[in-house]
Design a protein around this motif. Structure first.
Motif, PDB file in Angstrom:
ATOM      1  N   ARG A 244      71.909 -65.392  76.366  1.00 17.22           N
ATOM      2  CA  ARG A 244      71.858 -66.688  76.483  1.00 17.22           C
ATOM      3  C   ARG A 244      70.521 -66.973  76.272  1.00 17.22           C
ATOM      4  NH1 ARG A 244      75.216 -70.594  78.138  1.00 17.22           N
ATOM      5  NH2 ARG A 244      73.342 -72.079  78.663  1.00 17.22           N
ATOM      6  N   ALA A 245      69.316 -66.291  76.893  1.00 15.25           N
ATOM      7  CA  ALA A 245      68.014 -67.030  76.722  1.00 15.25           C
ATOM      8  C   ALA A 245      66.887 -66.085  75.912  1.00 15.25           C
ATOM      9  CB  ALA A 245      67.388 -67.107  78.137  1.00 15.25           C
ATOM     10  N   TYR A 278      63.717 -65.540  84.399  1.00 16.34           N
ATOM     11  CA  TYR A 278      65.108 -66.029  84.085  1.00 16.34           C
ATOM     12  C   TYR A 278      66.080 -65.348  85.254  1.00 16.34           C
ATOM     13  CZ  TYR A 278      63.829 -67.882  79.646  1.00 16.34           C
ATOM     14  OH  TYR A 278      63.247 -68.481  78.546  1.00 16.34           O
ATOM     15  N   ARG A 329      60.650 -76.338  83.796  1.00 18.99           N
ATOM     16  CA  ARG A 329      60.336 -75.140  83.385  1.00 18.99           C
ATOM     17  C   ARG A 329      59.760 -74.262  84.514  1.00 18.99           C
ATOM     18  NH1 ARG A 329      57.446 -70.569  81.107  1.00 18.99           N
ATOM     19  NH2 ARG A 329      58.387 -69.962  79.208  1.00 18.99           N
ATOM     20  N   PRO A 432      67.684 -74.198  70.930  1.00 14.80           N
ATOM     21  CA  PRO A 432      67.280 -73.810  71.992  1.00 14.80           C
ATOM     22  C   PRO A 432      65.798 -73.854  72.534  1.00 14.80           C
ATOM     23  CG  PRO A 432      69.142 -72.485  70.880  1.00 14.80           C
ATOM     24  CD  PRO A 432      68.522 -73.503  69.974  1.00 14.80           C
ATOM     25  N   LEU A 435      64.013 -73.453  75.822  1.00 14.34           N
ATOM     26  CA  LEU A 435      64.634 -72.872  77.128  1.00 14.34           C
ATOM     27  C   LEU A 435      64.989 -71.354  76.853  1.00 14.34           C
ATOM     28  CD1 LEU A 435      67.433 -75.610  77.177  1.00 14.34           C
ATOM     29  CD2 LEU A 435      65.394 -75.537  78.732  1.00 14.34           C
ATOM     30  N   VAL A 436      64.506 -70.597  75.932  1.00 16.35           N
ATOM     31  CA  VAL A 436      64.702 -69.312  75.785  1.00 16.35           C
ATOM     32  C   VAL A 436      63.328 -68.539  75.093  1.00 16.35           C
ATOM     33  CG1 VAL A 436      67.039 -69.792  74.999  1.00 16.35           C
ATOM     34  CG2 VAL A 436      65.169 -69.801  73.094  1.00 16.35           C
ATOM     35  N   ASN A 437      63.484 -67.344  75.190  1.00 13.27           N
ATOM     36  CA  ASN A 437      62.426 -66.407  74.540  1.00 13.27           C
ATOM     37  C   ASN A 437      62.033 -67.051  73.288  1.00 13.27           C
ATOM     38  OD1 ASN A 437      60.864 -64.427  73.350  1.00 13.27           O
ATOM     39  ND2 ASN A 437      62.063 -62.873  73.911  1.00 13.27           N
ATOM     40  N   GLY A 512      72.633 -72.167  74.933  1.00 14.63           N
ATOM     41  CA  GLY A 512      72.531 -70.799  74.958  1.00 14.63           C
ATOM     42  C   GLY A 512      72.567 -70.450  73.417  1.00 14.63           C
TER      43      GLY A 512
END
Ligand SMILES: Cc1cc2nc3c(=O)[nH]c(=O)nc-3n(C[C@H](O)[C@H](O)[C@H](O)COP(=O)(O)OP(=O)(O)OC[C@H]3O[C@@H](n4cnc5c(N)ncnc54)[C@H](O)[C@@H]3O)c2cc1C
Length: 546
Positions: A244-245, A278, A329, A432, A435-437, A512
């Protein structure tokens, strides 16, 4: 500095992780490319943010490129969370190894890009007076590259020096013996305050919103663990892309409200001790969608703060209560809360007593004046849209991006925006992104854009543009998914809430990575569903630079 060519296939704006990979990817397609970068060298975020304590908070071995097996095998990170200098060394290594500086003009900002409908090309102008015509304009301008200054009167009157964490002097700053005021307690403040406090005579922290932060548990990397990871690098990278992330975290199956207190506490404890960004949000499956569930996580963190911070009043001031856990964040820190036990650190709550002015000798709040010798603005960024709206971008029919996005960004997949053909945003709003790497998101975007350009070229198409219908549907979907979560309830920079006058819209896509990537792939496989094309009827441009 040599003049950039008048005609190229693609202009790439920005030379951070995204811009550099775009050069590499597009060059492999045989495109001629001109890059522009405001900084004096490559690195983007890691060129600008040199404040004390600056580090990644996604583990270094994951926060790195995956496009080259050789690169992956030859580079060895020293710490679980690398420092800014180490990450910048890595970026430089990549630029050298793949000869990526060749087409980039540094210390040059793109100030305008105008779509020429007859030629089906972008006219791009820089602050050095360069003019370049390009078929494609790739905005690799970053989500967090437009440093935000605070709106406080009297900044110019201050007698000492003022620093912004996002524009830190390259020679470093020696705070020894100085009284330092730090304004802001987001990621940059949380990373820098403990380090500054160890050096300065006194640090006064001006906090508007306490944030949730967790211990990073940073440590040198074990050579055996590095070897093991490298041995299974490909599988691991694939697992990251499918997560997802963009980092491999076990997906939670339990609700925080369906387990007993002991089990819940044990699960939070495990997540807390994992030292990952996370871990806590993924401790239970309902923390980001159910306020009661979220409260259990928030209360767990507040209890940990009370354990560490000796003065109960200071602990309470540091305890976030105005937003759900994870909706701003979250941060990873080293000794952040313990720093408030030091005699030379004072915490000022500027929500109850706002700053009214910076004076020649310090910072004045509604009730007090704090004498300081230096000020650090840890006030973050005009996130996501800031760097895209700073230049004058004009699309079909003279429409400007600023006008089009006046009520918030509108994109198709976070990559394209209707009326701006051949204009691609890497990790743009509606993707995304933050919100993600971000390394995973960057590689996915650049690869998608590369494939799209290859598709156009193979079919001799001059341009591609998102349809308004596809864009509207995507924007609705982005909002619908966001509204299923607690994210829109927080005054976060995800919502544009840190910039006065900025539209309040949840900008990233929370669905995601796997769902997002599948959608992008399906759009491409369906002959770029939701896009229209123009055939190459325009007069041929001058030959590209080889
Ligand atoms: C302190 C800090 C820590 C972070 N840690 C993490 C982390 O651990 N994990 C994670 O996933 N993400 C992290 N991020 C987010 C980080 O920004 C991304 O991971 C990544 O570095 C973004 O790369 P980029 O190339 O997209 O953008 P950037 O690195 O921001 O590069 C964009 C570049 O474009 C240039 N530019 C912008 N506009 C123009 C213009 N008009 N003309 C010319 N040049 C222009 C800028 O000067 C900048 O150098 C962090 C961000 C910060 C600030």
């Amino acid at each position: 500095m040599t003049e950039p060519p008048a005609h190229v296939d693609a202009v790439v704006v920005g030379a951070g992780f995204a811009g550099l990979y775009a050069h590499h990817r597009l060059r492999r397609l045989g495109l001629s490319i001109q890059g522009f970068e405001g900084a004096a060298d490559v690195g983007g975020t890691w060129w600008w943010n040199r404040y004390p304590g600056a580090r990644c908070d996604v583990e270094s071995m994951d926060y790195s490129y995956s496009f080259s097996d050789e690169l992956e095998q030859e580079w060895t990170w020293s710490e679980r969370y690398a420092t800014q200098p180490e990450i910048l060394r890595y970026v430089n290594h990549v630029a050298d190894r793949f000869d990526l500086r060749r087409d980039i003009q540094f210390e040059t900002r793109v100030t305008a890009a105008t779509w020429d409908e007859d030629a089906q090309r972008w006219d791009i102008v820089t602050d050095r007076g360069d003019r370049v015509s390009a078929q494609f304009c790739i905005m690799a301008t970053g989500c967090l590259s437009e440093a935000k200054q605070p709106e406080i009167d009297g900044i110019d009157t201050f007698g000492g020096e003022i620093f912004h964490t996002g524009r830190w002097p390259h020679e470093g700053v020696d705070f020894s013996g100085l009284r330092v005021g730090v304004i802001g307690t987001g990621s940059s403040g949380i990373q820098s305050i403990p380090v500054i406090a160890r050096q300065a005579a006194h640090v006064t922290v001006f906090q508007r919103t306490p944030n949730f932060t967790m211990p990073a548990k940073n440590a040198p990397l074990d050579p055996e663990a590095i070897r093991a990871r490298k041995a299974r690098a490909r599988e691991h990278r694939q697992a990251m892309r499918e997560s997802r992330a963009g980092v491999v975290v076990p997906m939670p199956e339990d609700s925080a409200l369906r387990v007993d207190d002991e089990a819940r506490e044990a699960q939070f404890e495990k997540a807390w001790e994992s030292g990952t960004l996370y871990g806590m949000v993924a401790a239970f499956n309902d923390l980001l969608v159910d306020r009661d569930a979220n409260d259990t996580a928030a209360e767990y963190v507040r209890a940990r703060i009370r354990e560490v911070v000796e003065d109960p009043e200071v602990a309470e001031r540091l305890s976030p209560r105005n937003h759900p856990f994870g909706t701003k964040r979250p941060c990873l820190d080293t000794e952040y809360y313990a720093t408030y036990n030091r005699d030379n650190v004072t915490l000022v709550d500027v929500r109850s007593t706002p700053i009214v002015a910076i004076t020649p000798t310090g910072i004045r709040t509604e009730t007090d004046e704090f004498a300081v010798d230096a000020i650090v603005f840890a006030t973050g960024f005009d996130a996501m849209t800031g760097p895209l709206l700073r230049p004058d971008i004009t699309g079909v029919g003279g429409m400007t991006l600023r006008d089009k996005w006046a009520d918030g960004p509108r994109t198709y997949l976070g990559i394209a925006t209707a009326g701006f053909p051949n204009f691609f945003t890497i990790t743009g709003p509606g993707s995304p992104s933050v919100l993600v790497n971000m390394l995973v998101a960057i590689e996915q975007h650049v690869d998608w854009v590369g494939d799209c350009i290859a598709y156009l070229r193979a079919r001799h198409l001059a341009s591609i543009d998102a349809t308004v219908e596809a864009e509207d549907a995507w924007v609705d979907h982005v909002n619908a998914v966001a509204n299923l979560t607690l994210f829109p309830t927080a005054n976060s920079w995800y919502m544009g809430a840190n910039v006065p006058g900025k539209p309040r819209v949840f900008m990233p896509y929370i669905g995601g990575l796997p769902r997002y990537t599948e959608t992008c792939d399906a759009v491409a496989a369906d002959d770029y569903r939701g896009f229209t094309f123009s055939p190459a009827s325009a007069p041929e441009p001058e030959p590209s630079r080889s």
